[in-house]
Motif scaffolding. Structure first.
Motif, PDB file in Angstrom:
ATOM      1  N   ARG A 118      -4.324 -11.631 -33.473  1.00 17.87           N
ATOM      2  CA  ARG A 118      -5.193 -10.596 -32.894  1.00 17.87           C
ATOM      3  C   ARG A 118      -6.548 -10.532 -33.610  1.00 17.87           C
ATOM      4  O   ARG A 118      -7.580 -10.333 -32.977  1.00 17.87           O
ATOM      5  CB  ARG A 118      -4.453  -9.260 -32.986  1.00 17.87           C
ATOM      6  N   GLU A 119      -6.540 -10.724 -34.929  1.00 15.35           N
ATOM      7  CA  GLU A 119      -7.768 -10.622 -35.727  1.00 15.35           C
ATOM      8  C   GLU A 119      -8.762 -11.738 -35.405  1.00 15.35           C
ATOM      9  O   GLU A 119      -9.946 -11.613 -35.700  1.00 15.35           O
ATOM     10  CB  GLU A 119      -7.464 -10.676 -37.227  1.00 15.35           C
ATOM     11  N   GLU A 120      -8.284 -12.832 -34.847  1.00 17.64           N
ATOM     12  CA  GLU A 120      -9.139 -13.997 -34.601  1.00 17.64           C
ATOM     13  C   GLU A 120      -9.540 -14.179 -33.140  1.00 17.64           C
ATOM     14  O   GLU A 120     -10.375 -15.011 -32.819  1.00 17.64           O
ATOM     15  CB  GLU A 120      -8.413 -15.263 -35.076  1.00 17.64           C
ATOM     16  N   ARG A 121      -8.964 -13.405 -32.247  1.00 14.20           N
ATOM     17  CA  ARG A 121      -9.191 -13.672 -30.824  1.00 14.20           C
ATOM     18  C   ARG A 121     -10.609 -13.375 -30.350  1.00 14.20           C
ATOM     19  O   ARG A 121     -11.113 -14.067 -29.479  1.00 14.20           O
ATOM     20  CB  ARG A 121      -8.153 -12.985 -29.963  1.00 14.20           C
ATOM     21  N   ASP A 122     -11.283 -12.356 -30.918  1.00 10.90           N
ATOM     22  CA  ASP A 122     -12.666 -12.075 -30.515  1.00 10.90           C
ATOM     23  C   ASP A 122     -13.557 -13.286 -30.761  1.00 10.90           C
ATOM     24  O   ASP A 122     -14.381 -13.638 -29.916  1.00 10.90           O
ATOM     25  CB  ASP A 122     -13.229 -10.866 -31.265  1.00 10.90           C
ATOM     26  N   VAL A 128     -12.614 -16.163 -28.183  1.00 13.29           N
ATOM     27  CA  VAL A 128     -13.133 -15.900 -26.836  1.00 13.29           C
ATOM     28  C   VAL A 128     -14.654 -16.011 -26.811  1.00 13.29           C
ATOM     29  O   VAL A 128     -15.221 -16.598 -25.884  1.00 13.29           O
ATOM     30  CB  VAL A 128     -12.650 -14.523 -26.324  1.00 13.29           C
ATOM     31  N   ALA A 129     -15.325 -15.493 -27.820  1.00 13.94           N
ATOM     32  CA  ALA A 129     -16.786 -15.572 -27.871  1.00 13.94           C
ATOM     33  C   ALA A 129     -17.284 -17.006 -28.031  1.00 13.94           C
ATOM     34  O   ALA A 129     -18.331 -17.371 -27.498  1.00 13.94           O
ATOM     35  CB  ALA A 129     -17.320 -14.712 -29.016  1.00 13.94           C
ATOM     36  N   SER A 130     -16.499 -17.838 -28.719  1.00 16.07           N
ATOM     37  CA  SER A 130     -16.932 -19.221 -28.960  1.00 16.07           C
ATOM     38  C   SER A 130     -16.827 -20.091 -27.711  1.00 16.07           C
ATOM     39  O   SER A 130     -17.585 -21.038 -27.548  1.00 16.07           O
ATOM     40  CB  SER A 130     -16.133 -19.843 -30.108  1.00 16.07           C
ATOM     41  N   GLU A 131     -15.874 -19.787 -26.829  1.00 16.83           N
ATOM     42  CA  GLU A 131     -15.690 -20.574 -25.610  1.00 16.83           C
ATOM     43  C   GLU A 131     -15.264 -19.654 -24.455  1.00 16.83           C
ATOM     44  O   GLU A 131     -14.138 -19.720 -23.976  1.00 16.83           O
ATOM     45  CB  GLU A 131     -14.619 -21.645 -25.816  1.00 16.83           C
ATOM     46  N   PRO A 132     -16.184 -18.815 -23.970  1.00 16.83           N
ATOM     47  CA  PRO A 132     -15.815 -17.855 -22.924  1.00 16.83           C
ATOM     48  C   PRO A 132     -15.448 -18.506 -21.594  1.00 16.83           C
ATOM     49  O   PRO A 132     -14.777 -17.878 -20.771  1.00 16.83           O
ATOM     50  CB  PRO A 132     -17.060 -16.978 -22.783  1.00 16.83           C
ATOM     51  N   PHE A 147     -11.466 -19.435 -22.816  1.00 14.70           N
ATOM     52  CA  PHE A 147     -10.560 -18.376 -23.261  1.00 14.70           C
ATOM     53  C   PHE A 147     -10.985 -17.007 -22.743  1.00 14.70           C
ATOM     54  O   PHE A 147     -12.169 -16.743 -22.561  1.00 14.70           O
ATOM     55  CB  PHE A 147     -10.489 -18.352 -24.789  1.00 14.70           C
ATOM     56  N   LEU A 148     -10.002 -16.143 -22.537  1.00 12.97           N
ATOM     57  CA  LEU A 148     -10.240 -14.781 -22.061  1.00 12.97           C
ATOM     58  C   LEU A 148      -9.436 -13.801 -22.905  1.00 12.97           C
ATOM     59  O   LEU A 148      -8.367 -14.144 -23.413  1.00 12.97           O
ATOM     60  CB  LEU A 148      -9.747 -14.606 -20.622  1.00 12.97           C
ATOM     61  N   MET A 149      -9.935 -12.586 -22.992  1.00 13.79           N
ATOM     62  CA  MET A 149      -9.170 -11.527 -23.635  1.00 13.79           C
ATOM     63  C   MET A 149      -7.978 -11.201 -22.743  1.00 13.79           C
ATOM     64  O   MET A 149      -8.056 -11.335 -21.521  1.00 13.79           O
ATOM     65  CB  MET A 149     -10.042 -10.282 -23.818  1.00 13.79           C
ATOM     66  N   PRO A 150      -6.889 -10.759 -23.342  1.00 20.19           N
ATOM     67  CA  PRO A 150      -5.750 -10.339 -22.524  1.00 20.19           C
ATOM     68  C   PRO A 150      -6.090  -9.048 -21.785  1.00 20.19           C
ATOM     69  O   PRO A 150      -7.051  -8.364 -22.131  1.00 20.19           O
ATOM     70  CB  PRO A 150      -4.639 -10.118 -23.545  1.00 20.19           C
ATOM     71  N   ASN A 206      -0.533  -9.802 -30.434  1.00 23.10           N
ATOM     72  CA  ASN A 206      -1.171 -11.051 -30.871  1.00 23.10           C
ATOM     73  C   ASN A 206      -1.173 -11.974 -29.660  1.00 23.10           C
ATOM     74  O   ASN A 206      -0.256 -12.767 -29.463  1.00 23.10           O
ATOM     75  CB  ASN A 206      -0.394 -11.675 -32.034  1.00 23.10           C
ATOM     76  N   TRP A 207      -2.224 -11.876 -28.842  1.00 26.95           N
ATOM     77  CA  TRP A 207      -2.217 -12.532 -27.538  1.00 26.95           C
ATOM     78  C   TRP A 207      -3.630 -12.843 -27.085  1.00 26.95           C
ATOM     79  O   TRP A 207      -4.562 -12.094 -27.342  1.00 26.95           O
ATOM     80  CB  TRP A 207      -1.577 -11.568 -26.526  1.00 26.95           C
ATOM     81  N   VAL A 208      -3.776 -13.973 -26.397  1.00 22.68           N
ATOM     82  CA  VAL A 208      -5.053 -14.347 -25.770  1.00 22.68           C
ATOM     83  C   VAL A 208      -4.713 -15.194 -24.542  1.00 22.68           C
ATOM     84  O   VAL A 208      -3.573 -15.657 -24.403  1.00 22.68           O
ATOM     85  CB  VAL A 208      -5.975 -15.087 -26.778  1.00 22.68           C
ATOM     86  N   GLU A 209      -5.674 -15.402 -23.658  1.00 23.71           N
ATOM     87  CA  GLU A 209      -5.453 -16.158 -22.423  1.00 23.71           C
ATOM     88  C   GLU A 209      -6.354 -17.390 -22.396  1.00 23.71           C
ATOM     89  O   GLU A 209      -7.429 -17.402 -22.997  1.00 23.71           O
ATOM     90  CB  GLU A 209      -5.796 -15.293 -21.203  1.00 23.71           C
ATOM     91  N   VAL A 210      -5.895 -18.417 -21.685  1.00 21.58           N
ATOM     92  CA  VAL A 210      -6.686 -19.637 -21.501  1.00 21.58           C
ATOM     93  C   VAL A 210      -6.641 -20.030 -20.025  1.00 21.58           C
ATOM     94  O   VAL A 210      -5.620 -19.844 -19.354  1.00 21.58           O
ATOM     95  CB  VAL A 210      -6.173 -20.800 -22.400  1.00 21.58           C
ATOM     96  N   ARG A 211      -7.758 -20.552 -19.535  1.00 22.44           N
ATOM     97  CA  ARG A 211      -7.805 -21.091 -18.168  1.00 22.44           C
ATOM     98  C   ARG A 211      -7.254 -22.513 -18.220  1.00 22.44           C
ATOM     99  O   ARG A 211      -7.787 -23.371 -18.926  1.00 22.44           O
ATOM    100  CB  ARG A 211      -9.236 -21.114 -17.665  1.00 22.44           C
TER     101      ARG A 211
END
Length: 113
Positions: free
Chosen positions: A50-54, A57-61, A64-67, A75-80
């Motif tokens: 969770r601490e690293e997801r911002d 996502v900001a590095s490759e919008p 990657f997307l926020m959940p 502790n979750w993130v999304e990818v296309r």
């Protein structure tokens, strides 16, 4: 990437198993969901610190997307899936799995490779 290509990697990981929850494919280790697909199977959510997801996502919008809001506490993130290749998918899947299995299981898997 397709769900079948991801499944081919996830099915080989120790303690990982597939479930169907409200018509959505998810992978678990024990009771913990570590990988899940959107209903249309175009996006994949995965375990990620969770601490690293911002930063991710900001590095490759475009990748990657926020959940969704209800999942921000996890502790979750999304990818296309159409934005990654096979090597990147494999890295994402294995890293997500490593976050939820016992360290000894992850180390044994790494030693076998």
């Amino acid at each position: 990437m397709t769900i079948d290509e991801v499944r081919a990697v996830a099915d080989l990981l120790p303690r990982s198993y597939e479930v169907l929850v409200r018509d959505r494919v998810k992978f678990r280790v024990g009771r913990t969901v570590w990988l899940a697909f959107s209903a249309d199977e175009t996006q994949m959510g995965f375990a990620f610190p969770r601490e690293e997801r911002d930063v991710l996502v900001a590095s490759e919008p475009e990748v990657f997307l926020m959940p969704r809001r209800s999942d921000l506490r996890f502790n979750w993130v999304e990818v296309r899936l159409d934005a990654i290749d096979a090597d990147r998918m494999r890295e994402i899947v294995i890293d997500a799995w490593r976050l939820v299995v016992p360290k000894t299981v992850a180390l044994a898997y790494s030693a076998d490779r």
